[in-house]
Scaffold this active site. Structure first.
Site, mmCIF file in Angstrom:
data_model
loop_
_atom_site.group_PDB
_atom_site.id
_atom_site.type_symbol
_atom_site.label_atom_id
_atom_site.label_comp_id
_atom_site.label_asym_id
_atom_site.label_seq_id
_atom_site.Cartn_x
_atom_site.Cartn_y
_atom_site.Cartn_z
ATOM 1 N N CYS A 64 0.836 -1.209 0.000
ATOM 2 C CA CYS A 64 0.000 0.000 0.000
ATOM 3 C C CYS A 64 0.868 1.255 0.000
ATOM 4 O O CYS A 64 1.698 1.456 0.888
ATOM 5 C CB CYS A 64 -0.927 -0.023 1.215
ATOM 6 S SG CYS A 64 -1.804 1.525 1.502
ATOM 7 N N CYS B 151 0.248 3.498 3.015
ATOM 8 C CA CYS B 151 0.872 2.926 4.221
ATOM 9 C C CYS B 151 2.359 3.279 4.278
ATOM 10 O O CYS B 151 2.889 3.603 5.344
ATOM 11 C CB CYS B 151 0.697 1.407 4.234
ATOM 12 S SG CYS B 151 -1.029 0.863 4.218
#
Length: 452
Positions: free
Chosen positions: A53, A56
């Site tokens: 991600c 993230c």
């Protein structure tokens, strides 16, 4: 020589940076399956992430700073992170649906963080939610300290009552957004006037508002509406949050880099209305300004000229555009009153037609965005499927055409018309080949007709 020194300095900076990152990471625990059974004895602030991600990865250095800060101030909150793809069953139990997801876990309770992903905002959330649900204000000095520290906060004044029970229920739901306090009547500043007790007040914008059950309805809904300052710098996240309040949002859409009189004038008019007419409009309207029209254009599915004013109903995606020239605050107040009495037509909405229009607009925007950012990727993503579909259609069409021609020729041959061409006619026989087989004998009656 100078180049060597610069190289050595860069190497030293890189080493210090890596050591600093490693130092910060030491205050964030990597969690595994044992976390499920061991967590209830502590308060945890957890980042559920996925290794692939992008958001993230962007949050990771900020999260390391959060861990360092919480440790340095002696907070009881422990900071950790969990790979939600490796421990998907645990993430699912905590209701993780996207990445990254930030939660504060306190006993059997789990609080979602939905604010900006900055160090200060995350730390404030952790301090607010990890503490007491409703914090007492024992003195006027403490009251003034809280008032200077928080832009918006709520206070219950009085003793035990059904209203206090409702206040506690609302606080348990909305503690993730704002602060809740309780105080006696003696602690309240002298400028606060209360018609009856007990009471719930919100302090913001250097003033206060008192909850009126008859006019404001449900206490929890009122708190959710009033947890914002009256004038805000708008962005997509705030507009999404304001969708739960039920308020209309009046926005001056400007270019903050443009210092011309028209841009600054519209912003000043909205600020003046928010300040001077707050008692008249604060129940129904939220005010603010937005830098640039990109987000608004996406929301309205149209090109909005800057500077201008637009009023949004974020709960049903309706909007109102100016029907007059706004020269002063009185013009803006008249425009708002016309919206409230229904004389200004609403545009947009969430009807089936508008939803279909939204789908087409989003698809078009996605395609244009892909081609603008990476033309080669756009050609691959959209050109390859179109090419495959075109080849398939061509193959189906040519197959149908060949089958139709063959059927047509067979029908003509059987009907006594032109016979099918002999595939071997006009071609020389290969040497050494066997002589052709004798033709089949024609029926007798056909031979007799030929003789005649």
């Amino acid at each position: 020589m100078a180049a060597r020194r610069r190289g050595a300095a860069l190497g030293l900076c890189a080493t210090v940076f890596l050591l600093d990152m490693a130092f910060c990471k030491g205050f964030v625990e990597d969690l595994d399956e044992s976390f499920k059974d061991n967590r209830k004895d502590d308060i945890w602030l957890v980042d559920f992430y996925a290794p692939w991600c992008g958001h993230c990865k962007k949050l990771e250095p900020i999260w390391n700073e959060v861990g360092l800060e919480m440790k340095s101030v002696g907070s009881p909150v422990k900071v950790g992170k969990m790979d939600a793809t490796s421990y998907s069953s645990i993430a699912s139990e905590f209701g993780v649906r996207g990445y990254p997801t930030i939660k504060l876990l306190k006993g059997d309770l789990a609080y979602n963080y939905r604010g900006p992903r900055t160090k200060d905002d995350i730390i404030e959330f952790a301090h607010r939610v990890s503490g007491a649900l409703i914090r007492p204000l024992p003195s006027q000095q403490m009251f003034e300290h809280v008032r200077k520290r928080h832009r918006v906060f709520f206070v219950y004044i009085g003793g035990e009552s059904p209203l206090k029970e409702k206040y506690i229920d609302a606080a348990s739901e909305l503690i993730v957004y704002t602060y809740f306090y309780s105080a006696s009547e003696e602690v309240v500043p002298e400028y606060v006037t209360l018609k009856e007790m007990p009471a719930v007040l919100v302090f913001k914008d250097e003033t206060y508002f008192v909850y009126d059950e008859y006019e404001d309805g449900d206490l929890s809904s009122w708190i959710n509406r009033e947890r914002f300052q009256n004038y805000l710098t708008m962005d997509g996240f705030l507009l999404y949050e304001l969708g739960d309040t039920g308020k209309l949002v009046a926005i001056a859409v400007i270019d903050e880099k443009n210092t011309s009189a028209e841009h600054t004038r519209l912003k000043s008019i909205i600020q003046e209305v928010a300040r001077d007419y707050r008692d008249q409009f604060h129940r129904d309207f939220q005010f603010g300004h937005m830098d640039g029209n990109d987000y608004i254009n996406t929301l309205l599915m149209a090109e909005l000229k800057v500077p201008t004013v637009v009023v949004l109903n974020t709960s049903n995606q309706q909007y109102f555009l100016l029907d007059r020239q706004i020269n002063n605050a009185e013009d803006m107040v008249q425009f708002i009153n016309n919206i409230l009495d229904g004389t200004v037509d609403a545009q947009g909405g969430d009807s089936i037609l508008q939803r279909l229009k939204r789908m087409v607009f989003d698809a078009k925007s996605t395609i244009v965005s892909v081609f603008r950012s990476s033309p080669l990727l756009g050609c691959f993503l959209f050109g390859l499927p179109l090419g495959v579909v075109s080849i398939m259609c061509y193959g189906i069409y040519t197959a149908d055409a060949d089958g139709h021609d063959e059927r047509y020729e067979v029908v003509r041959g059987e009907g006594g018309g032109a016979a099918l061409p002999d595939e071997g006619a006009g071609q020389p026989e290969p040497s050494g080949a066997d002589p052709p087989a004798p033709a089949a004998q024609e029926p007798k009656d056909v031979l007799e007709k030929k003789k005649d």
